[in-house]
Scaffold this motif. Structure first.
Motif, PDB file in Angstrom:
ATOM      1  N   VAL A  80       0.835  -1.201   0.000  1.00  9.89           N
ATOM      2  CA  VAL A  80       0.000   0.000   0.000  1.00  9.89           C
ATOM      3  C   VAL A  80       0.870   1.251   0.000  1.00  9.89           C
ATOM      4  CG1 VAL A  80      -1.774   1.278   1.243  1.00  9.89           C
ATOM      5  CG2 VAL A  80      -1.839  -1.220   1.202  1.00  9.89           C
ATOM      6  N   ALA A  81       1.991   1.195   0.720  1.00  9.01           N
ATOM      7  CA  ALA A  81       2.895   2.330   0.812  1.00  9.01           C
ATOM      8  C   ALA A  81       4.244   1.957   0.194  1.00  9.01           C
ATOM      9  CB  ALA A  81       3.063   2.745   2.266  1.00  9.01           C
ATOM     10  N   PHE A  82       5.044   2.966  -0.015  1.00  8.61           N
ATOM     11  CA  PHE A  82       6.354   2.741  -0.622  1.00  8.61           C
ATOM     12  C   PHE A  82       7.211   1.904   0.326  1.00  8.61           C
ATOM     13  CE2 PHE A  82      10.457   3.718  -2.465  1.00  8.61           C
ATOM     14  CZ  PHE A  82      10.167   3.807  -3.813  1.00  8.61           C
ATOM     15  N   PRO A  83       7.941   0.893  -0.178  1.00 10.42           N
ATOM     16  CA  PRO A  83       8.724   0.007   0.705  1.00 10.42           C
ATOM     17  C   PRO A  83       9.857   0.755   1.394  1.00 10.42           C
ATOM     18  CG  PRO A  83       9.266  -0.404  -1.588  1.00 10.42           C
ATOM     19  CD  PRO A  83       8.088   0.528  -1.602  1.00 10.42           C
ATOM     20  N   LYS A  84       9.996   0.473   2.691  1.00  8.88           N
ATOM     21  CA  LYS A  84      11.065   1.070   3.478  1.00  8.88           C
ATOM     22  C   LYS A  84      11.822  -0.014   4.216  1.00  8.88           C
ATOM     23  CE  LYS A  84       8.888   5.576   4.363  1.00  8.88           C
ATOM     24  NZ  LYS A  84       8.488   6.545   5.423  1.00  8.88           N
ATOM     25  N   ASN A 134      22.945   1.775   0.603  1.00 10.96           N
ATOM     26  CA  ASN A 134      23.568   0.908  -0.399  1.00 10.96           C
ATOM     27  C   ASN A 134      22.595   0.473  -1.494  1.00 10.96           C
ATOM     28  OD1 ASN A 134      26.015   0.992   0.969  1.00 10.96           O
ATOM     29  ND2 ASN A 134      25.475  -0.775   2.259  1.00 10.96           N
ATOM     30  N   ILE A 135      21.338   0.810  -1.347  1.00 10.98           N
ATOM     31  CA  ILE A 135      20.343   0.435  -2.356  1.00 10.98           C
ATOM     32  C   ILE A 135      20.504   1.349  -3.576  1.00 10.98           C
ATOM     33  CG2 ILE A 135      17.893   0.237  -2.886  1.00 10.98           C
ATOM     34  CD1 ILE A 135      18.893  -1.845  -0.920  1.00 10.98           C
ATOM     35  N   THR A 136      20.729   0.740  -4.747  1.00 14.72           N
ATOM     36  CA  THR A 136      20.888   1.506  -5.984  1.00 14.72           C
ATOM     37  C   THR A 136      19.731   1.302  -6.953  1.00 14.72           C
ATOM     38  OG1 THR A 136      22.173  -0.285  -6.986  1.00 14.72           O
ATOM     39  CG2 THR A 136      23.409   1.422  -5.811  1.00 14.72           C
ATOM     40  N   GLU A 137      18.902   0.287  -6.716  1.00 16.90           N
ATOM     41  CA  GLU A 137      17.788   0.024  -7.642  1.00 16.90           C
ATOM     42  C   GLU A 137      16.558  -0.419  -6.861  1.00 16.90           C
ATOM     43  OE1 GLU A 137      16.654  -2.709 -11.561  1.00 16.90           O
ATOM     44  OE2 GLU A 137      18.614  -2.920 -10.577  1.00 16.90           O
ATOM     45  N   ILE A 138      15.434   0.177  -7.228  1.00 25.31           N
ATOM     46  CA  ILE A 138      14.138  -0.227  -6.683  1.00 25.31           C
ATOM     47  C   ILE A 138      13.212  -0.518  -7.863  1.00 25.31           C
ATOM     48  CG2 ILE A 138      12.113   0.477  -5.343  1.00 25.31           C
ATOM     49  CD1 ILE A 138      13.917   2.218  -3.649  1.00 25.31           C
ATOM     50  N   TYR A 139      12.651  -1.734  -7.853  1.00 28.20           N
ATOM     51  CA  TYR A 139      11.745  -2.164  -8.933  1.00 28.20           C
ATOM     52  C   TYR A 139      10.405  -2.562  -8.313  1.00 28.20           C
ATOM     53  CZ  TYR A 139       9.866  -4.711 -12.931  1.00 28.20           C
ATOM     54  OH  TYR A 139       9.082  -5.151 -13.971  1.00 28.20           O
ATOM     55  N   ILE A 140       9.364  -1.862  -8.761  1.00 29.04           N
ATOM     56  CA  ILE A 140       8.013  -2.130  -8.255  1.00 29.04           C
ATOM     57  C   ILE A 140       7.098  -2.355  -9.450  1.00 29.04           C
ATOM     58  CG2 ILE A 140       6.060  -1.205  -6.945  1.00 29.04           C
ATOM     59  CD1 ILE A 140       8.058   0.483  -5.354  1.00 29.04           C
ATOM     60  N   ALA A 141       6.349  -3.441  -9.410  1.00 28.69           N
ATOM     61  CA  ALA A 141       5.429  -3.752 -10.510  1.00 28.69           C
ATOM     62  C   ALA A 141       4.153  -4.402  -9.953  1.00 28.69           C
ATOM     63  CB  ALA A 141       6.089  -4.674 -11.521  1.00 28.69           C
ATOM     64  N   ASN A 142       3.035  -4.134 -10.652  1.00 28.97           N
ATOM     65  CA  ASN A 142       1.766  -4.788 -10.325  1.00 28.97           C
ATOM     66  C   ASN A 142       1.272  -4.466  -8.912  1.00 28.97           C
ATOM     67  OD1 ASN A 142       1.851  -6.184 -12.890  1.00 28.97           O
ATOM     68  ND2 ASN A 142       3.340  -7.587 -11.952  1.00 28.97           N
ATOM     69  N   GLN A 143       1.559  -3.275  -8.450  1.00 33.67           N
ATOM     70  CA  GLN A 143       1.107  -2.862  -7.114  1.00 33.67           C
ATOM     71  C   GLN A 143      -0.008  -1.822  -7.283  1.00 33.67           C
ATOM     72  OE1 GLN A 143       2.294  -4.575  -4.485  1.00 33.67           O
ATOM     73  NE2 GLN A 143       3.540  -5.681  -5.999  1.00 33.67           N
ATOM     74  N   LYS A 144      -1.249  -2.302  -7.440  1.00 34.92           N
ATOM     75  CA  LYS A 144      -2.376  -1.429  -7.748  1.00 34.92           C
ATOM     76  C   LYS A 144      -2.761  -0.522  -6.595  1.00 34.92           C
ATOM     77  CE  LYS A 144      -2.762  -3.293 -11.806  1.00 34.92           C
ATOM     78  NZ  LYS A 144      -2.362  -2.532 -13.019  1.00 34.92           N
ATOM     79  N   ARG A 145      -2.382  -0.902  -5.386  1.00 35.70           N
ATOM     80  CA  ARG A 145      -2.762  -0.089  -4.222  1.00 35.70           C
ATOM     81  C   ARG A 145      -1.711   0.961  -3.867  1.00 35.70           C
ATOM     82  NH1 ARG A 145      -4.554  -3.715   0.656  1.00 35.70           N
ATOM     83  NH2 ARG A 145      -2.575  -4.777   0.214  1.00 35.70           N
ATOM     84  N   LEU A 146      -0.590   0.963  -4.588  1.00 33.73           N
ATOM     85  CA  LEU A 146       0.435   1.997  -4.365  1.00 33.73           C
ATOM     86  C   LEU A 146       0.059   3.219  -5.199  1.00 33.73           C
ATOM     87  CD1 LEU A 146       3.166   2.878  -3.190  1.00 33.73           C
ATOM     88  CD2 LEU A 146       4.249   1.861  -5.211  1.00 33.73           C
ATOM     89  N   GLU A 147      -0.346   4.321  -4.543  1.00 32.80           N
ATOM     90  CA  GLU A 147      -0.885   5.484  -5.241  1.00 32.80           C
ATOM     91  C   GLU A 147      -0.037   6.741  -5.114  1.00 32.80           C
ATOM     92  OE1 GLU A 147      -4.834   6.036  -3.826  1.00 32.80           O
ATOM     93  OE2 GLU A 147      -5.634   4.242  -4.817  1.00 32.80           O
TER      94      GLU A 147
END
Length: 552
Positions: A53-57, A67-80
């Motif tokens: 529902v919210a952005f991953p933390k 150290n995180i260089t890439e974030i990939y989010i797909a098919n998350q219909k509730r993330l607005e």
């Protein structure tokens, strides 16, 4: 150290390292949100069930978000939405992908802490408006917005302008929905009263003397009405600005020499984009010698220095108080120029003890001058321990002419006279050379004489009147060939045969004219024709020895 520790210590260390690595992955897995997978540098959220529902933390106590260089989010219909603080922990983030999700809005300062972002992909989301203010501080190489239901308004005209000025490798077919929910290509969108702004900087002469003050004025225009702000970078001098609608001013006081060459910009910005007008600030100031040290040896000897000044200062060197006339053997070299700062050295080619002394550098321009001095020691005096002579000679390279240095022609041409305090060593050197030459000639003559004396003692042909050799008087026959020489050496190969007449009392009449006296014995001399090239017919009969047969 025990043998067990010696052999098993490294193995145990590797085992512990492996264990901590496993623990690290385990802790990261525990901190990773549901429906996501995490590694040391990547977060992947592609599972739609149950979804996020919210952005991953990530919890900072369990894993390191930096150290995180890439974030990939797909098919998350509730993330607005992406809030301002959702990404602030991911300062090392370079790639952000949110596709086939329900993203509707992005906060204005959502990417404020993500200055390393290079790629953003918001394909097939539900974005209707996206402001350029989100991205203006980023140096993006790719922004993909395909498949979003943008509303046809001035708020999205910046996307059209971005595609026109910075096309991506793959053309994006972007559309917006008008009032009738009709798709209109963004490339053909025309919105009244929606265009790029303009900025005009009315600046006086921006060449100013250090310590003075200056005021800059700027006017902006555009529809929608743009905002005006000043971009002064890292300006050191004290400054303040005043802005009123479409006009603004910037006053800089007590201008520092460190600000010379810096750029000052007036920026106009609205929904569509921005425009700016810039000027460069030039500050004139007196020279300053910020660095001068004792000589160092590399390919050549170098007295390093750093000089600041604007306009470009002229440099002059002094040696023991007298002007140093530069030449190809000693000259000023500028290696690095940084606007108003010059790094170089006084280069000396194979200096000796004659160049030891005090070197003073004077830098001068129309606003003033500066000078500094160092003592240089290149070599000890011959026959004296290095550094034992504190009195440096007032002698340098003489009469090599004058050459201009790289920062300005500050050298004086030689007028044939030596400066005050400089010793003329030309005559002294000439005297030394003369003594050496004379001694060499005398030595050579002695060697030649010794060689000739040795040759004379062993000669096969004889030399006339060598009585001073210690052999007695040498006589020659009148009218017959070369003279006869009696040698102390018993040489059987000699062309002279020694014959004794058996008389114990020599007389001048015995033995004839071709006889010589050695001690108390008179010996007649007979020439050997094989050596002197005289035939038997040319020999006198009375010179034959008794009992010798005559030949025809």
């Amino acid at each position: 150290m025990s043998s067990w520790t010696r052999w098993h210590g490294p193995a145990m260390a590797r085992l512990w390292g492996f264990c901590w690595l496993i623990v690290g992955f385990w802790r990261a897995a525990l901190a990773c949100p549901t429906s996501c997978k995490c590694s040391a540098s990547r977060i992947w959220c592609g599972d739609p069930s149950p979804g996020i529902v919210a952005f991953p933390k990530l919890e900072a106590t369990s894993a390191d978000p930096e150290n995180i260089t890439e974030i990939y989010i797909a098919n998350q219909k509730r993330l607005e939405i992406i809030n301002e603080d959702d990404l602030e922990a991911y300062v090392g983030l370079k790639n952000l992908t949110i596709v086939d999700s329900g993203l509707k809005s992005v906060a204005h300062k959502a990417f404020l802490k993500n200055s390393n972002l290079q790629h953003i992909n918001f394909t097939r989301n539900k974005l209707t408006i996206l402001s350029r203010k989100h991205f203006r501080h980023l140096d993006l190489s790719e922004l993909i917005l395909v498949g979003n239901p943008f509303t046809c308004s001035c708020d999205v005209m910046w996307i059209k302008t971005l595609q026109e000025t910075k096309p991506s490798p793959e053309t994006q077919d972007l559309y917006c929905l008008d009032e009738n929910s009709k798709n209109i290509s963004l490339a053909n969108l025309q919105i009244p009263h929606c265009g790029l702004p303009s900025a005009n900087l009315a600046a006086p002469n921006l060449t100013v003397e250090e310590g003075k003050s200056i005021t800059l004025s700027c006017t902006v225009a555009g529809d929608p009405v743009p905002n005006l702000y000043w971009d002064v970078g890292n300006l050191v001098s004290k400054h303040m600005n005043e802005t009123s609608h479409t006009q603004g001013s910037l006053r800089i006081t007590n201008i520092s020499s460190d600000d010379s060459g810096k750029q000052i910009s007036c920026v106009a910005e609205n929904l569509v984009g921005e425009d700016q007008d810039s000027v460069n600030l030039t500050v004139h100031f007196a020279p300053t010698i910020t660095f001068l040290e004792s000589p160092t040896s590399d390919h050549h000897w170098c007295i390093p220095f750093t000089v600041k000044g604007n306009p470009k200062p002229a440099l002059q060197w002094f040696y023991n108080g007298a002007i140093l006339n530069e030449s190809k053997y000693i000259c000023t070299k500028i290696h690095v120029t940084n606007h108003t700062e010059y790094h170089g050295c006084l280069q000396l080619d194979n200096p000796t003890h004659m160049n030891n002394g005090d070197y003073k550098l004077v830098a001068k321009n129309e606003y003033g001058k500066d000078e500094k001095q160092i003592s240089a020691h290149f070599m000890g005096w011959p026959g004296i321990d290095d550094g034992a002579n504190p009195n440096y000679p007032d002698v340098i390279y003489e009469d090599y002419g004058t050459a201009a240095n790289d920062i300005g022609d500050t050298t004086n041409k030689s007028n044939g006279t030596l400066p005050t305090g400089v010793v003329d060593t030309g005559r002294e050197h000439l005297s030394v050379y003369a003594v050496v030459v004379i001694a060499s000639v005398v030595g050579f003559c002695l060697l030649v004489m010794l060689f000739l004396l040795k040759l004379a003692r062993h000669s096969k042909f004889g030399m006339k009147d060598f009585s001073w050799f210690g052999f007695g008087k040498v006589k020659s026959r009148q009218g017959v060939g070369p003279a006869s020489v009696i040698s102390n050496d018993d040489d059987s190969a000699s062309p002279l045969h020694h014959i004794s007449n058996g008389s114990n009392t020599p007389s001048s009449s015995e033995g004839g004219p071709d006889a010589v006296i050695i001690g108390m014995t008179k010996i007649p001399v007979i020439e050997n024709p094989q050596y002197f090239g005289i035939t038997n017919s040319q020999l006198k009969p009375d010179t034959w020895p008794r009992g010798s047969p005559k030949t025809a």
